[in-house]
Design an enzyme around this catalytic site. Structure first.
Site, PDB file in Angstrom:
ATOM      1  N   GLY A   9       0.803  -1.209   0.000  1.00 27.67           N
ATOM      2  CA  GLY A   9       0.000   0.000   0.000  1.00 27.67           C
ATOM      3  C   GLY A   9       0.838   1.261   0.000  1.00 27.67           C
ATOM      4  O   GLY A   9       0.316   2.364  -0.195  1.00 27.67           O
ATOM      5  N   GLY A  10       2.151   1.129   0.197  1.00 27.08           N
ATOM      6  CA  GLY A  10       3.035   2.286   0.184  1.00 27.08           C
ATOM      7  C   GLY A  10       3.535   2.604  -1.206  1.00 27.08           C
ATOM      8  O   GLY A  10       3.335   1.854  -2.167  1.00 27.08           O
ATOM      9  N   VAL A  11       4.234   3.721  -1.305  1.00 32.09           N
ATOM     10  CA  VAL A  11       4.710   4.170  -2.619  1.00 32.09           C
ATOM     11  C   VAL A  11       5.783   3.237  -3.178  1.00 32.09           C
ATOM     12  O   VAL A  11       5.895   3.065  -4.396  1.00 32.09           O
ATOM     13  CB  VAL A  11       5.229   5.618  -2.542  1.00 32.09           C
ATOM     14  CG1 VAL A  11       6.448   5.719  -1.616  1.00 32.09           C
ATOM     15  CG2 VAL A  11       5.561   6.162  -3.925  1.00 32.09           C
ATOM     16  N   ASP A  12       6.575   2.601  -2.312  1.00 24.68           N
ATOM     17  CA  ASP A  12       7.682   1.777  -2.798  1.00 24.68           C
ATOM     18  C   ASP A  12       7.187   0.549  -3.560  1.00 24.68           C
ATOM     19  O   ASP A  12       7.615   0.286  -4.688  1.00 24.68           O
ATOM     20  CB  ASP A  12       8.587   1.355  -1.634  1.00 24.68           C
ATOM     21  CG  ASP A  12       9.241   2.543  -0.961  1.00 24.68           C
ATOM     22  OD1 ASP A  12       9.534   3.517  -1.663  1.00 24.68           O
ATOM     23  OD2 ASP A  12       9.451   2.488   0.260  1.00 24.68           O
ATOM     24  N   SER A  13       6.285  -0.208  -2.959  1.00 19.24           N
ATOM     25  CA  SER A  13       5.781  -1.389  -3.658  1.00 19.24           C
ATOM     26  C   SER A  13       4.943  -0.997  -4.863  1.00 19.24           C
ATOM     27  O   SER A  13       4.931  -1.701  -5.874  1.00 19.24           O
ATOM     28  CB  SER A  13       4.979  -2.275  -2.702  1.00 19.24           C
ATOM     29  OG  SER A  13       3.897  -1.565  -2.134  1.00 19.24           O
ATOM     30  N   MET A  32      -0.786  -8.876   1.799  1.00 18.78           N
ATOM     31  CA  MET A  32      -0.963  -9.802   2.916  1.00 18.78           C
ATOM     32  C   MET A  32      -1.662  -9.097   4.076  1.00 18.78           C
ATOM     33  O   MET A  32      -1.248  -8.006   4.487  1.00 18.78           O
ATOM     34  CB  MET A  32       0.390 -10.342   3.389  1.00 18.78           C
ATOM     35  CG  MET A  32       1.209 -10.994   2.302  1.00 18.78           C
ATOM     36  SD  MET A  32       2.822 -11.579   2.893  1.00 18.78           S
ATOM     37  CE  MET A  32       2.354 -13.145   3.612  1.00 18.78           C
ATOM     38  N   CYS A 102       9.754 -11.320  10.243  1.00 17.58           N
ATOM     39  CA  CYS A 102       8.649 -11.388   9.286  1.00 17.58           C
ATOM     40  C   CYS A 102       9.162 -11.749   7.898  1.00 17.58           C
ATOM     41  O   CYS A 102       8.588 -12.605   7.211  1.00 17.58           O
ATOM     42  CB  CYS A 102       7.912 -10.052   9.251  1.00 17.58           C
ATOM     43  SG  CYS A 102       6.501 -10.016   8.132  1.00 17.58           S
ATOM     44  N   GLY A 126       9.170  -4.060  -2.905  1.00 18.82           N
ATOM     45  CA  GLY A 126       9.668  -2.692  -2.935  1.00 18.82           C
ATOM     46  C   GLY A 126      10.818  -2.438  -1.988  1.00 18.82           C
ATOM     47  O   GLY A 126      11.087  -1.281  -1.642  1.00 18.82           O
ATOM     48  N   CYS A 199       4.006  -2.582  12.282  1.00 20.45           N
ATOM     49  CA  CYS A 199       2.664  -2.655  11.714  1.00 20.45           C
ATOM     50  C   CYS A 199       1.628  -3.107  12.723  1.00 20.45           C
ATOM     51  O   CYS A 199       0.480  -2.657  12.693  1.00 20.45           O
ATOM     52  CB  CYS A 199       2.658  -3.571  10.488  1.00 20.45           C
ATOM     53  SG  CYS A 199       3.021  -5.317  10.840  1.00 20.45           S
TER      54      CYS A 199
END
Length: 367
Positions: A9-13, A32, A102, A126, A199
């Site tokens: 959901g972030g810009v990197d991925s 996930m 993780c 990402g 998270c």
């Protein structure tokens, strides 16, 4: 080829997925679901990686890019493999590193299996890291070129077979360039702030998570009650709010009498005690590192730059391997070596391997 992109959901991925499309690949996005959201997150007030807001952001990016998006439920495995060990580690006086755990236990193996089931040859993430074959064709995990964002430290425990099937397209990018290009592409999250917290610990109160999980597991929380802060002579110099709220090298947040600058030297769970001292007392020059995972061939004894925290610089040391344990001797003393954290070995920008700090020996405690 068909690739699966792990979408947080972030810009990197999101940018990683866009780059794969630009390269002509067929992209499938997978997010996930790792934990149950807090009430604030469910109402849309903030959230970190994998929160409902971030899942929705990943879905919107995939819709804009015109690629399919799936959400997979990994909450039970994440609870058992990451959150519960996190709580047990703090109760035992260690400082856990859940992001690395993780990556080791949750992200790569199930996502690679899902990628294979979807007919994809490669998993894309990402992360700011690089994988390049060495002269012998072995995948070499290397630092990302942006020193502010390099995430190779968190990836040392990724199994070598997985590295053969994983791409990190942002390893050669800086964060500023990623945001600039995402803006040009019109990605809706191009200027979203980076997540600064764990998270599964929204709001940053990891102590409450530790207590809640220990109680849910039926384990005693008596050792986490407030207790004494001791100097090295065993004299009480203050009180702490629980051993799960301190870490080796910590200075702020300690209620101590007298001298202002006292640092946590060690945690003694069986006494509910925290031992503090001066800055010079918090210097360590030897580590015992367990659960070794080596990503590159090395002799039994070798030289390496060893990094013991994500934000800490690596330091030159001699590493001696004995089975799955290593003895690390630093050229110069280091600070804040906390059991439970990862110690990662580098040769230049290449990750040779690493493990988990089991014990740190202070300079003045040599036998």
């Amino acid at each position: 080829m068909r690739v699966v992109c792990a979408m947080s959901g972030g810009v990197d991925s999101s940018m990683a997925a866009a780059l794969m499309l630009e390269a002509g690949h067929e992209v499938v996005g997978i997010t996930m679901r790792l934990y149950d959201a807090s009430e604030d997150e469910r109402k849309g007030r903030g959230g970190s990686c994998c929160s409902p807001a971030e899942v929705d952001a990943a879905r919107r990016v995939c819709a804009q890019l015109g690629v399919p998006h799936y959400v997979v439920d990994e909450r039970e495995r994440f609870l058992e493999a990451v959150i519960d060990p996190f709580a047990r580690d703090y109760a035992a006086g260690r400082t856990p590193n859940p992001c690395t755990r993780c990556n080791q236990r949750i992200k790569f193996d199930p996502l690679l299996r899902r990628a294979e089931a979807l007919g994809a040859e490669v998993l894309v993430t990402g992360h700011y890291a690089r994988v390049e074959p060495d002269a012998d064709g072995v995948p070499a995990l290397r630092r990302g070129i942006d020193p502010r964002k390099d995430q190779s430290y968190f990836l040392f425990a990724t199994p070598l077979p997985a590295l053969r099937r994983v791409w990190f397209p942002l390893g050669g990018w800086t964060k500023d360039d990623v945001r600039r290009r995402a803006d040009e592409l019109g990605l809706p999250n191009w200027n979203a702030p980076d997540s600064q917290e764990l998270c599964f610990v929204p709001g940053g109160d990891h102590g409450k998570v530790v207590l809640d999980r220990l109680e849910a597991m039926g384990l005693s929380t008596d050792a986490l009650a407030p207790g004494p802060v001791l100097d090295e002579a065993g004299q009480v110099v203050g009180e702490h709010d629980g051993i799960h709220r301190v870490t080796i090298g910590q200075r702020r947040g300690l209620r101590t009498r007298g001298r202002d600058k006292r640092y946590v030297l060690r945690v003694v769970p069986e006494q509910r005690a925290v031992v503090v001292g001066e800055a010079d007392d918090a210097r360590f020059d030897r580590l015992r590192v367990g659960e070794l995972q080596m990503l590159a061939p090395t002799p039994t004894t070798f030289r390496a730059d060893v990094q013991i925290r994500h934000r800490s610089p690596s330091r030159p040391a001699t590493v001696e391997r004995v089975g799955e344990v290593a003895r690390v001797v630093f050229d110069e003393p280091i600070s804040a070596a906390a059991p439970g954290q990862a110690a990662v070995f580098y040769e230049g920008d290449r990750v040779l391997g690493g493990g988990w700090i089991e014990h740190a020996t202070r300079v003045d405690d040599r036998d």
